[in-house]
Scaffold this motif. Structure first.
Motif, PDB file in Angstrom:
ATOM      1  N   GLU A  79       0.838  -1.205   0.000  1.00  0.00           N
ATOM      2  CA  GLU A  79       0.000   0.000   0.000  1.00  0.00           C
ATOM      3  C   GLU A  79       0.874   1.256   0.000  1.00  0.00           C
ATOM      4  OE1 GLU A  79      -3.918   0.700   2.612  1.00  0.00           O
ATOM      5  OE2 GLU A  79      -2.083   1.142   3.692  1.00  0.00           O
ATOM      6  N   PRO A 178      -7.653  -7.931   2.395  1.00  0.00           N
ATOM      7  CA  PRO A 178      -8.161  -8.370   1.094  1.00  0.00           C
ATOM      8  C   PRO A 178      -7.025  -8.561   0.086  1.00  0.00           C
ATOM      9  CG  PRO A 178      -9.295  -6.369   1.850  1.00  0.00           C
ATOM     10  CD  PRO A 178      -8.230  -6.668   2.850  1.00  0.00           C
ATOM     11  N   SER A 179      -6.025  -7.699   0.134  1.00  0.00           N
ATOM     12  CA  SER A 179      -4.841  -7.940  -0.699  1.00  0.00           C
ATOM     13  C   SER A 179      -3.615  -7.616   0.148  1.00  0.00           C
ATOM     14  CB  SER A 179      -4.861  -7.070  -1.950  1.00  0.00           C
ATOM     15  OG  SER A 179      -4.807  -5.720  -1.590  1.00  0.00           O
ATOM     16  N   HIS A 180      -2.500  -8.212  -0.173  1.00  0.00           N
ATOM     17  CA  HIS A 180      -1.225  -7.965   0.511  1.00  0.00           C
ATOM     18  C   HIS A 180      -1.305  -8.265   2.007  1.00  0.00           C
ATOM     19  CE1 HIS A 180      -0.241  -6.245  -3.264  1.00  0.00           C
ATOM     20  NE2 HIS A 180      -1.157  -5.324  -3.140  1.00  0.00           N
ATOM     21  N   SER A 181      -1.898  -9.394   2.310  1.00  0.00           N
ATOM     22  CA  SER A 181      -2.014  -9.824   3.698  1.00  0.00           C
ATOM     23  C   SER A 181      -0.663 -10.258   4.238  1.00  0.00           C
ATOM     24  CB  SER A 181      -2.930 -11.040   3.703  1.00  0.00           C
ATOM     25  OG  SER A 181      -3.764 -11.009   4.788  1.00  0.00           O
ATOM     26  N   GLN A 186      -2.426 -15.497   5.939  1.00  0.00           N
ATOM     27  CA  GLN A 186      -2.879 -15.722   4.559  1.00  0.00           C
ATOM     28  C   GLN A 186      -2.698 -17.189   4.164  1.00  0.00           C
ATOM     29  OE1 GLN A 186      -4.702 -14.281   2.547  1.00  0.00           O
ATOM     30  NE2 GLN A 186      -3.689 -13.500   0.741  1.00  0.00           N
ATOM     31  N   GLN A 190      -5.617 -19.905   3.371  1.00  0.00           N
ATOM     32  CA  GLN A 190      -5.657 -20.613   2.082  1.00  0.00           C
ATOM     33  C   GLN A 190      -5.605 -22.125   2.306  1.00  0.00           C
ATOM     34  OE1 GLN A 190      -2.259 -18.534   0.451  1.00  0.00           O
ATOM     35  NE2 GLN A 190      -3.524 -17.068  -0.671  1.00  0.00           N
ATOM     36  N   SER A 263       3.521 -16.786  -8.112  1.00  0.00           N
ATOM     37  CA  SER A 263       3.058 -15.573  -8.764  1.00  0.00           C
ATOM     38  C   SER A 263       4.279 -14.638  -8.904  1.00  0.00           C
ATOM     39  CB  SER A 263       1.996 -14.973  -7.835  1.00  0.00           C
ATOM     40  OG  SER A 263       1.346 -13.931  -8.433  1.00  0.00           O
ATOM     41  N   ARG A 266       6.641  -9.383  -6.023  1.00  0.00           N
ATOM     42  CA  ARG A 266       6.060  -8.050  -5.849  1.00  0.00           C
ATOM     43  C   ARG A 266       7.151  -7.045  -5.510  1.00  0.00           C
ATOM     44  NH1 ARG A 266       1.339  -9.319  -1.562  1.00  0.00           N
ATOM     45  NH2 ARG A 266       3.140 -10.025  -0.408  1.00  0.00           N
TER      46      ARG A 266
END
Ligand SMILES: NC(=O)c1ccc[n+]([C@@H]2O[C@H](COP(=O)([O-])OP(=O)(O)OC[C@H]3O[C@@H](n4cnc5c(N)ncnc54)[C@H](O)[C@@H]3O)[C@@H](O)[C@H]2O)c1
Length: 307
Positions: A79, A178-181, A186, A190, A263, A266
């Motif tokens: 973020e 919701p993203s970048h936990s 996370q 999962q 993935s 980042r």
């Protein structure tokens, strides 16, 4: 003692507040609840909703305080890449606003939660406090800038300051975003949900995880030491683990048949992080008590989201 914790309704802040109140300290919390949850706080902790940018509120809360723990911050690396100005505003300007208010009221002591993230990519592991910081994200830059303000202003105004550079804290209640936990909740989510564990990059990057109650103990110990003029101390588990090994451990502990998928890496991350905790041992008598294996078991036993 009468103690103010900024960001005290957060993940680490609430563990600290609850530890201090059980040690019979008078504990005040200031948190704007942008990420915090006051229901985590034990009875006896005095919660105030508000921001560290609110000068009159800070003045009121600081009266009679012996020590401030400054934890309030924006904390999501990804973020910070999107909104660096906001991170600068809260993490840097907010820290300076707090320092000014502390000077005006005459508060003698500040303990600050900085981050191992500011080391960036270091050749030499484990990383000691003498390594030259090399931040790779606006979040890490903001923590380093806040450190500089704290040390410089602390020296100029005679405030005793202690900076703890925390590596990757984890434990029950760590938020899943919701993203970048954060990676541990996370992966557990999962694994238990039967989805794939998503690893960014090849999974050979390492992190040094430290259980949240160990972090809280280190912070409490810092209250009782006589700090030298420049006091920066790493807090970590003192060991590193790859994301691949972490995923395997979580799959085993959750008895999950989920697979792992990869993935693209980042931005803002680092390849290896392992804390040298020699100084923490020496100055704080710090010894991590909860191994990663045991910490993961505790999360699976105690975190209502995963039981
Ligand atoms: N969790 C980690 O692994 C880790 C590692 C290194 C350093 N840290 C540092 O430890 C501190 C706590 O981190 P955390 O993981 O508990 O995060 P967190 O988001 O749970 O806690 C931060 C708290 O600060 C509050 N806050 C944010 N902006 C505020 C403002 N303007 N005024 C008042 N309150 C505000 C949030 O509501 C939240 O409760 C942060 O300073 C962070 O940089 C955390």
């Amino acid at each position: 003692m009468r103690i103010l914790i900024t960001g005290g309704a957060g993940f680490i802040g609430s563990a600290l507040a609850n530890a201090l109140v059980s040690d019979q300290h008078e504990v005040l919390v200031l948190d704007d609840l942008s990420a915090g949850d006051p229901t985590r706080l034990a009875p006896g902790v005095l919660f105030h909703r508000g921001t560290i940018m609110d000068r009159p509120k800070l003045w009121t809360l600081l009266q009679g305080v012996d020590c401030v723990y400054h934890l309030a911050a924006r904390v999501v690396v990804a973020e910070s890449i999107l909104y660096p100005r906001e991170y600068n505003e809260v993490n840097v300007s907010g820290t300076v606003a707090l320092l000014e208010a502390m000077r005006d009221v005459g508060i003698p002591r500040l303990i600050f939660t900085s981050s191992g993230a500011l080391y960036g990519n270091q050749e030499r592991q484990p990383i000691s406090e003498t390594a030259l910081p090399d931040p790779t994200s606006p979040y890490a830059v903001s923590k380093l800038a806040a450190e500089h303000y704290i040390q410089t202003i602390g020296t100029l105004w005679g405030t005793k300051t202690i900076i703890l550079r925390i590596f990757n804290a984890y434990g029950p209640g760590q938020p899943i975003l919701p993203s970048h936990s954060p990676v541990i909740p996370q992966f557990i989510n999962q694994a238990l949900g039967g989805g794939s564990l998503v690893i960014f990059g090849a999974g050979d990057q390492t992190r040094d995880f430290v259980y949240v109650s160990d972090v809280a103990r280190a912070l409490v110990s810092a209250l009782h030491i006589k700090p030298p003029d420049r006091c920066i101390i790493n807090i970590g588990g003192g060991t590193e683990i790859t994301m691949n090994a972490l995923a395997r451990e979580i799959l085993a502990q959750t008895n999950s048949s989920s697979n792992t998928i990869y993935s693209p890496v980042r931005g803002g991350g680092v390849s290896r992080l392992q804390a040298d905790i020699t100084l923490a041992r020496k100055m704080l008598g710090f010894e991590p008590q909860v191994t990663l294996k045991e910490g993961l078991q505790r999360i699976l036993r105690e975190d209502p989201r995963f039981i």
